[in-house]
Design an enzyme around this catalytic site. Sequence first.
Site, PDB file in Angstrom:
ATOM      1  N   SER A   1      10.785  -6.006   5.102  1.00  0.00           N
ATOM      2  CA  SER A   1      11.531  -6.789   4.126  1.00  0.00           C
ATOM      3  C   SER A   1      10.867  -6.707   2.761  1.00  0.00           C
ATOM      4  O   SER A   1       9.716  -7.137   2.591  1.00  0.00           O
ATOM      5  CB  SER A   1      11.608  -8.253   4.562  1.00  0.00           C
ATOM      6  OG  SER A   1      12.144  -9.039   3.523  1.00  0.00           O
TER       7      SER A   1
ATOM      8  N   HIS B   1      14.780  -3.549   4.666  1.00  0.00           N
ATOM      9  CA  HIS B   1      15.526  -4.810   4.722  1.00  0.00           C
ATOM     10  C   HIS B   1      15.538  -5.458   3.344  1.00  0.00           C
ATOM     11  O   HIS B   1      14.491  -5.700   2.752  1.00  0.00           O
ATOM     12  CB  HIS B   1      14.865  -5.750   5.741  1.00  0.00           C
ATOM     13  CG  HIS B   1      15.720  -6.926   6.110  1.00  0.00           C
ATOM     14  ND1 HIS B   1      16.719  -6.849   7.052  1.00  0.00           N
ATOM     15  CD2 HIS B   1      15.719  -8.210   5.658  1.00  0.00           C
ATOM     16  CE1 HIS B   1      17.296  -8.033   7.177  1.00  0.00           C
ATOM     17  NE2 HIS B   1      16.709  -8.870   6.326  1.00  0.00           N
TER      18      HIS B   1
ATOM     19  N   ASP C   1      16.779  -8.681   1.345  1.00  0.00           N
ATOM     20  CA  ASP C   1      17.242 -10.068   1.443  1.00  0.00           C
ATOM     21  C   ASP C   1      17.851 -10.513   0.118  1.00  0.00           C
ATOM     22  O   ASP C   1      17.140 -10.709  -0.869  1.00  0.00           O
ATOM     23  CB  ASP C   1      16.073 -10.986   1.797  1.00  0.00           C
ATOM     24  CG  ASP C   1      15.619 -10.823   3.240  1.00  0.00           C
ATOM     25  OD1 ASP C   1      16.471 -10.944   4.140  1.00  0.00           O
ATOM     26  OD2 ASP C   1      14.424 -10.578   3.458  1.00  0.00           O
TER      27      ASP C   1
ATOM     28  N   MET D   1      19.603 -13.439  -1.862  1.00  0.00           N
ATOM     29  CA  MET D   1      19.725 -14.900  -1.813  1.00  0.00           C
ATOM     30  C   MET D   1      20.388 -15.402  -3.095  1.00  0.00           C
ATOM     31  O   MET D   1      20.067 -14.924  -4.183  1.00  0.00           O
ATOM     32  CB  MET D   1      18.346 -15.541  -1.667  1.00  0.00           C
ATOM     33  CG  MET D   1      17.549 -15.041  -0.488  1.00  0.00           C
ATOM     34  SD  MET D   1      15.938 -15.852  -0.438  1.00  0.00           S
ATOM     35  CE  MET D   1      15.178 -14.937   0.913  1.00  0.00           C
TER      36      MET D   1
ATOM     37  N   HIS E   1      20.904  -7.772   3.735  1.00  0.00           N
ATOM     38  CA  HIS E   1      21.112  -9.066   4.394  1.00  0.00           C
ATOM     39  C   HIS E   1      21.570 -10.064   3.337  1.00  0.00           C
ATOM     40  O   HIS E   1      20.776 -10.529   2.517  1.00  0.00           O
ATOM     41  CB  HIS E   1      19.790  -9.502   5.047  1.00  0.00           C
ATOM     42  CG  HIS E   1      19.843 -10.829   5.728  1.00  0.00           C
ATOM     43  ND1 HIS E   1      18.703 -11.480   6.144  1.00  0.00           N
ATOM     44  CD2 HIS E   1      20.881 -11.621   6.081  1.00  0.00           C
ATOM     45  CE1 HIS E   1      19.030 -12.614   6.721  1.00  0.00           C
ATOM     46  NE2 HIS E   1      20.351 -12.732   6.678  1.00  0.00           N
TER      47      HIS E   1
ATOM     48  N   MET F   1      22.428 -13.469   2.183  1.00  0.00           N
ATOM     49  CA  MET F   1      22.290 -14.910   2.418  1.00  0.00           C
ATOM     50  C   MET F   1      22.957 -15.621   1.250  1.00  0.00           C
ATOM     51  O   MET F   1      22.310 -16.237   0.402  1.00  0.00           O
ATOM     52  CB  MET F   1      20.810 -15.277   2.551  1.00  0.00           C
ATOM     53  CG  MET F   1      20.193 -14.770   3.842  1.00  0.00           C
ATOM     54  SD  MET F   1      18.445 -15.183   3.996  1.00  0.00           S
ATOM     55  CE  MET F   1      17.746 -13.711   3.250  1.00  0.00           C
TER      56      MET F   1
ATOM     57  N   MET G   1      18.056 -15.221  13.248  1.00  0.00           N
ATOM     58  CA  MET G   1      16.990 -15.737  12.389  1.00  0.00           C
ATOM     59  C   MET G   1      16.035 -16.596  13.219  1.00  0.00           C
ATOM     60  O   MET G   1      16.472 -17.490  13.954  1.00  0.00           O
ATOM     61  CB  MET G   1      17.572 -16.571  11.253  1.00  0.00           C
ATOM     62  CG  MET G   1      18.433 -15.804  10.265  1.00  0.00           C
ATOM     63  SD  MET G   1      17.518 -14.530   9.355  1.00  0.00           S
ATOM     64  CE  MET G   1      16.306 -15.521   8.463  1.00  0.00           C
TER      65      MET G   1
ATOM     66  N   GLY H   1       7.503 -15.785   4.678  1.00  0.00           N
ATOM     67  CA  GLY H   1       6.221 -16.340   5.072  1.00  0.00           C
ATOM     68  C   GLY H   1       6.276 -17.582   5.937  1.00  0.00           C
ATOM     69  O   GLY H   1       5.254 -18.265   6.114  1.00  0.00           O
TER      70      GLY H   1
ATOM     71  N   ASP I   1      14.560 -11.737  12.583  1.00  0.00           N
ATOM     72  CA  ASP I   1      13.963 -11.873  11.254  1.00  0.00           C
ATOM     73  C   ASP I   1      13.358 -13.262  11.120  1.00  0.00           C
ATOM     74  O   ASP I   1      14.053 -14.261  11.309  1.00  0.00           O
ATOM     75  CB  ASP I   1      15.054 -11.672  10.193  1.00  0.00           C
ATOM     76  CG  ASP I   1      14.532 -11.747   8.762  1.00  0.00           C
ATOM     77  OD1 ASP I   1      13.315 -11.894   8.564  1.00  0.00           O
ATOM     78  OD2 ASP I   1      15.370 -11.656   7.842  1.00  0.00           O
TER      79      ASP I   1
ATOM     80  N   SER J   1       5.655 -10.059   5.267  1.00  0.00           N
ATOM     81  CA  SER J   1       4.218 -10.153   4.988  1.00  0.00           C
ATOM     82  C   SER J   1       3.380  -9.390   6.002  1.00  0.00           C
ATOM     83  O   SER J   1       2.305  -8.883   5.674  1.00  0.00           O
ATOM     84  CB  SER J   1       3.788 -11.618   4.922  1.00  0.00           C
ATOM     85  OG  SER J   1       4.194 -12.329   6.068  1.00  0.00           O
TER      86      SER J   1
END
Length: 212
Positions: free
Chosen positions: A4, A29, A31, A33, A62, A64, A133, A141, A171, A194
């Site tokens: 990610s 990946h 993300d 948002m 992805h 969101m 999820m 994190g 994930d 991470s």
Amino acid sequence: VSPSVLACDFAHMADEIQKVTQGGADYIHLDVMDGNFVPNISFGPAVIKAIRPYTDVPFDVHLMVERPSRYFQAYLDAGADNITFHLEAEPYIAPALDQIRKAGCSASLSIKPGTEAEAVFPYLDKLYMVLVMTVEPGFGGQAFLEHQLDTIRQVRALIERYNPSCRLEVDGGINAKTAAAVVAAGADTLVAGSAVYGAAEPAAAIAALRGD
């Protein structure tokens, strides 16, 4: 393994993408948002388009975001190979999946903690992947939620019965330790932020997630 980029150094994103490509990533990946469906804001299609030339690894986008179908075309144009959106965020799920598939892109659904595995059942025949999820979406994190192992097992049972070719991605809080547990529960694709980008050697971290 799908590193990610949310966990990468945004000031050197192209280099960070190449680092995990050379390290053996199967997907990248991304993300997205919106500060609405989730409380954080990350990046959009312009950033994804800018980094697309730096790797041949498939982009696993992805979303969101609320009403993600409004934005599919922008992410398709930016170079998405797979678009995953949240079942909880889109009122017209089947047409949304069809919209992605008709564009020649694979379509996937994600469910948050608290959403039952059975919620994906009506759409399984259209799905490339189900993303479970294992943290509340919106921040990197976070600690892995153990109770989501049951959801992973339940989704795996549905996939085996109704669409065995569908992938099962997980994930949230994924590292070498939790990876073993989610794979044992039925996952075959792991998103890790991470655990990969925070490692001294991303290639070794990716190999550890695979159990190599």
